[in-house]
Scaffold this motif. Structure first.
Motif, PDB file in Angstrom:
ATOM      1  N   ILE A  93       0.866  -1.162  -0.027  1.00  0.00           N
ATOM      2  CA  ILE A  93       0.130   0.099   0.090  1.00  0.00           C
ATOM      3  C   ILE A  93       0.891   1.277   0.095  1.00  0.00           C
ATOM      4  CG2 ILE A  93      -1.537   1.364   1.337  1.00  0.00           C
ATOM      5  CD1 ILE A  93      -2.753  -1.231   2.363  1.00  0.00           C
ATOM      6  N   TRP A  94       2.052   1.004   0.891  1.00  0.00           N
ATOM      7  CA  TRP A  94       2.738   2.506   0.923  1.00  0.00           C
ATOM      8  C   TRP A  94       3.639   2.883  -0.571  1.00  0.00           C
ATOM      9  CZ3 TRP A  94       2.787   6.984   2.991  1.00  0.00           C
ATOM     10  CH2 TRP A  94       3.932   7.636   3.139  1.00  0.00           C
ATOM     11  N   VAL A  95       3.972   1.692  -0.940  1.00  0.00           N
ATOM     12  CA  VAL A  95       4.720   1.766  -2.265  1.00  0.00           C
ATOM     13  C   VAL A  95       3.642   2.303  -3.475  1.00  0.00           C
ATOM     14  CG1 VAL A  95       5.743   0.499  -4.326  1.00  0.00           C
ATOM     15  CG2 VAL A  95       6.513   0.106  -1.997  1.00  0.00           C
ATOM     16  N   THR A  96       2.425   1.852  -3.483  1.00  0.00           N
ATOM     17  CA  THR A  96       1.668   2.321  -4.344  1.00  0.00           C
ATOM     18  C   THR A  96       1.275   4.009  -4.138  1.00  0.00           C
ATOM     19  OG1 THR A  96       0.078   0.338  -4.305  1.00  0.00           O
ATOM     20  CG2 THR A  96      -1.031   2.326  -5.089  1.00  0.00           C
ATOM     21  N   HIS A  97       1.329   4.443  -2.653  1.00  0.00           N
ATOM     22  CA  HIS A  97       1.099   5.807  -2.597  1.00  0.00           C
ATOM     23  C   HIS A  97       2.356   6.654  -2.940  1.00  0.00           C
ATOM     24  CE1 HIS A  97       1.188   9.563  -0.083  1.00  0.00           C
ATOM     25  NE2 HIS A  97       2.254   9.169   0.261  1.00  0.00           N
ATOM     26  N   LEU A  98       3.496   5.787  -2.842  1.00  0.00           N
ATOM     27  CA  LEU A  98       4.730   6.685  -3.171  1.00  0.00           C
ATOM     28  C   LEU A  98       4.704   6.907  -4.823  1.00  0.00           C
ATOM     29  CD1 LEU A  98       7.266   4.938  -0.979  1.00  0.00           C
ATOM     30  CD2 LEU A  98       6.607   7.205  -0.754  1.00  0.00           C
ATOM     31  N   SER A  99       4.087   5.589  -5.252  1.00  0.00           N
ATOM     32  CA  SER A  99       4.325   5.619  -6.919  1.00  0.00           C
ATOM     33  C   SER A  99       3.510   6.829  -7.530  1.00  0.00           C
ATOM     34  CB  SER A  99       4.074   4.399  -7.610  1.00  0.00           C
ATOM     35  OG  SER A  99       3.744   4.220  -8.840  1.00  0.00           O
ATOM     36  N   VAL A 100       2.202   6.921  -6.871  1.00  0.00           N
ATOM     37  CA  VAL A 100       1.022   7.784  -7.377  1.00  0.00           C
ATOM     38  C   VAL A 100       1.483   9.126  -7.128  1.00  0.00           C
ATOM     39  CG1 VAL A 100      -1.089   8.459  -6.936  1.00  0.00           C
ATOM     40  CG2 VAL A 100      -0.865   6.005  -7.351  1.00  0.00           C
ATOM     41  N   ALA A 101       1.975   9.403  -5.958  1.00  0.00           N
ATOM     42  CA  ALA A 101       2.571  10.740  -5.605  1.00  0.00           C
ATOM     43  C   ALA A 101       3.889  11.263  -6.380  1.00  0.00           C
ATOM     44  CB  ALA A 101       2.797  10.712  -3.869  1.00  0.00           C
ATOM     45  N   GLY A 102       4.386  10.268  -7.087  1.00  0.00           N
ATOM     46  CA  GLY A 102       5.716  10.610  -7.781  1.00  0.00           C
ATOM     47  C   GLY A 102       6.962  10.829  -6.733  1.00  0.00           C
ATOM     48  N   GLU A 103       6.690   9.945  -5.744  1.00  0.00           N
ATOM     49  CA  GLU A 103       8.043  10.071  -4.629  1.00  0.00           C
ATOM     50  C   GLU A 103       8.888   8.983  -4.661  1.00  0.00           C
ATOM     51  OE1 GLU A 103       6.460  10.793  -0.777  1.00  0.00           O
ATOM     52  OE2 GLU A 103       5.149  12.030  -1.306  1.00  0.00           O
ATOM     53  N   SER A 104      10.217   9.050  -4.636  1.00  0.00           N
ATOM     54  CA  SER A 104      11.159   7.733  -4.435  1.00  0.00           C
ATOM     55  C   SER A 104      10.853   6.801  -3.633  1.00  0.00           C
ATOM     56  CB  SER A 104      12.592   8.622  -4.363  1.00  0.00           C
ATOM     57  OG  SER A 104      12.733   9.096  -2.988  1.00  0.00           O
ATOM     58  N   PHE A 105      11.114   5.627  -3.943  1.00  0.00           N
ATOM     59  CA  PHE A 105      10.711   4.549  -3.246  1.00  0.00           C
ATOM     60  C   PHE A 105      11.616   4.289  -1.774  1.00  0.00           C
ATOM     61  CE2 PHE A 105       9.107   2.842  -7.262  1.00  0.00           C
ATOM     62  CZ  PHE A 105       7.713   2.958  -7.073  1.00  0.00           C
ATOM     63  N   PRO A 106      12.915   4.432  -1.796  1.00  0.00           N
ATOM     64  CA  PRO A 106      13.671   4.132  -0.604  1.00  0.00           C
ATOM     65  C   PRO A 106      13.085   5.218   0.290  1.00  0.00           C
ATOM     66  CG  PRO A 106      15.087   4.533  -2.442  1.00  0.00           C
ATOM     67  CD  PRO A 106      13.691   4.780  -2.908  1.00  0.00           C
ATOM     68  N   HIS A 107      12.945   4.332   1.664  1.00  0.00           N
ATOM     69  CA  HIS A 107      12.152   5.146   2.791  1.00  0.00           C
ATOM     70  C   HIS A 107      12.454   4.534   4.273  1.00  0.00           C
ATOM     71  CE1 HIS A 107       9.625   1.763   1.701  1.00  0.00           C
ATOM     72  NE2 HIS A 107       9.130   1.948   3.068  1.00  0.00           N
ATOM     73  N   ASP A 108      12.208   5.159   5.226  1.00  0.00           N
ATOM     74  CA  ASP A 108      12.315   4.712   6.575  1.00  0.00           C
ATOM     75  C   ASP A 108      11.048   3.848   6.900  1.00  0.00           C
ATOM     76  OD1 ASP A 108      12.398   4.196   9.131  1.00  0.00           O
ATOM     77  OD2 ASP A 108      13.311   6.162   9.795  1.00  0.00           O
ATOM     78  N   PRO A 109      11.093   2.606   7.120  1.00  0.00           N
ATOM     79  CA  PRO A 109       9.801   2.002   7.284  1.00  0.00           C
ATOM     80  C   PRO A 109       9.033   2.398   8.474  1.00  0.00           C
ATOM     81  CG  PRO A 109      11.647   0.231   6.680  1.00  0.00           C
ATOM     82  CD  PRO A 109      12.137   1.889   7.074  1.00  0.00           C
ATOM     83  N   ARG A 110       9.938   3.226   9.566  1.00  0.00           N
ATOM     84  CA  ARG A 110       9.276   3.597  10.752  1.00  0.00           C
ATOM     85  C   ARG A 110       8.294   4.768  10.436  1.00  0.00           C
ATOM     86  NH1 ARG A 110      14.473   4.271  13.960  1.00  0.00           N
ATOM     87  NH2 ARG A 110      15.029   5.192  11.851  1.00  0.00           N
ATOM     88  N   LYS A 111       8.435   5.318   9.230  1.00  0.00           N
ATOM     89  CA  LYS A 111       7.577   6.514   9.022  1.00  0.00           C
ATOM     90  C   LYS A 111       6.481   6.425   7.781  1.00  0.00           C
ATOM     91  CE  LYS A 111      11.634   9.585   9.871  1.00  0.00           C
ATOM     92  NZ  LYS A 111      12.603  10.929   9.569  1.00  0.00           N
ATOM     93  N   ARG A 112       6.313   4.994   7.688  1.00  0.00           N
ATOM     94  CA  ARG A 112       5.254   5.008   6.650  1.00  0.00           C
ATOM     95  C   ARG A 112       3.753   5.306   7.197  1.00  0.00           C
ATOM     96  NH1 ARG A 112       6.677  -1.437   5.603  1.00  0.00           N
ATOM     97  NH2 ARG A 112       8.700  -1.024   4.427  1.00  0.00           N
ATOM     98  N   ARG A 113       3.087   6.044   6.241  1.00  0.00           N
ATOM     99  CA  ARG A 113       1.640   6.642   6.928  1.00  0.00           C
ATOM    100  C   ARG A 113       0.809   5.574   6.303  1.00  0.00           C
ATOM    101  NH1 ARG A 113      -1.563   9.890   2.897  1.00  0.00           N
ATOM    102  NH2 ARG A 113      -1.606   7.541   2.339  1.00  0.00           N
ATOM    103  N   CYS A 114       0.653   4.236   7.014  1.00  0.00           N
ATOM    104  CA  CYS A 114      -0.065   3.091   6.619  1.00  0.00           C
ATOM    105  C   CYS A 114      -0.283   2.317   7.749  1.00  0.00           C
ATOM    106  CB  CYS A 114       0.417   2.135   5.721  1.00  0.00           C
ATOM    107  SG  CYS A 114      -0.670   1.097   5.020  1.00  0.00           S
ATOM    108  N   ALA A 115      -1.273   2.816   8.775  1.00  0.00           N
ATOM    109  CA  ALA A 115      -1.533   2.243   9.898  1.00  0.00           C
ATOM    110  C   ALA A 115      -2.478   0.985   9.880  1.00  0.00           C
ATOM    111  CB  ALA A 115      -2.235   3.104  10.925  1.00  0.00           C
TER     112      ALA A 115
END
Length: 235
Positions: free
Chosen positions: A153-175
């Motif tokens: 779900i978070w990767v889908t969000h990043l893709s649609v938002a046009g953001e890069s994929f590498p991220h801190d898993p602790r900061k995913r907005r997907c409760a």
């Protein structure tokens, strides 16, 4: 006609007393709190007053159990979709904190942008977007619900938002038991890109429109339950 919206619902809390990174392992179902979270997600969808025409579910136990109250609320038969499953991960079945201290596992941490410890973000993006496109086209009207996992779900969000994929898993907005909602919008076909030395040509008004995915909402129906929940097993 196609679906109006597609809702990506994350599963509820998993019964995981040993803090295992459960990944795709069998036997990890919802805790009692997780069932309450799943019910909260179903209630949230029901109170929106929108027709839900189809329900698609990752094949894992925790997502199938999370889909049950949604299926009951809308009288839907869940359809298993392998494309929205949890990604593969080298650390599956381990306690992450202990695994990270073992030098044998360090080579799997050398390239986080891929990431080197599991399925590539681009692979997750491809299968999730394909599943969402198919979901939109699978019904004549109404909405479609996809019950999936945090990282897809978070990767889908990043893709649609046009953001890069590498991220801190602790900061995913997907409760846990969150609902992320998408729509498809139609836009005019863009003008073709000119070759070097050529002039820009205008867009062809007769060209078919381009469909673009946009995120239109995010909700945490189980927000009041999250403070006491454990969420350590996600990839």
């Amino acid at each position: 006609m196609v679906a109006s919206q597609v809702h990506l619902v994350r599963h509820g809390e998993v019964f995981n007393p040993d803090g295992i990174l459960y990944g795709r392992l069998p036997g990890f179902g919802l805790s009692k709190l997780g069932h309450r979270m799943a019910a909260a997600a179903a209630d949230d969808l029901a109170t929106r007053g929108r027709p839900m025409s189809s329900l698609r579910v990752s094949p894992l136990q925790r997502t199938r159990e999370s889909a049950a109250p949604i299926a009951a609320a809308f009288d839907l038969e869940p359809i298993i979709d392998d494309r929205i499953i949890e990604p593969t991960n080298h650390f599956e079945g381990t306690n992450m904190r202990r695994a990270l201290k073992n030098p044998v596992n360090w080579p799997f941490l050398i390239y986080p942008p891929r990431p080197s410890w599991g399925e590539a973000y681009t692979s997750i993006e491809k299968r999730m977007l394909a599943a969402i496109d198919d979901a939109f086209d699978s019904v004549e009207s109404g909405d479609v619900v996809l019950v999936s996992h945090q990282l897809p779900i978070w990767v889908t969000h990043l893709s649609v938002a046009g953001e890069s994929f590498p991220h801190d898993p602790r900061k995913r907005r997907c409760a846990l038991s969150s609902v992320t909602t998408f729509e498809r919008v139609s836009e005019p076909s863009p003008a073709p890109q000119p070759r070097p030395g050529e002039e820009q040509t205008p867009a062809d008004p007769s060209a078919p429109p381009v469909l673009r995915l946009v995120e239109v909402g995010y909700a945490e129906p189980a927000g009041s339950l999250i403070a006491t929940a454990s969420d350590v097993g996600a990839v």
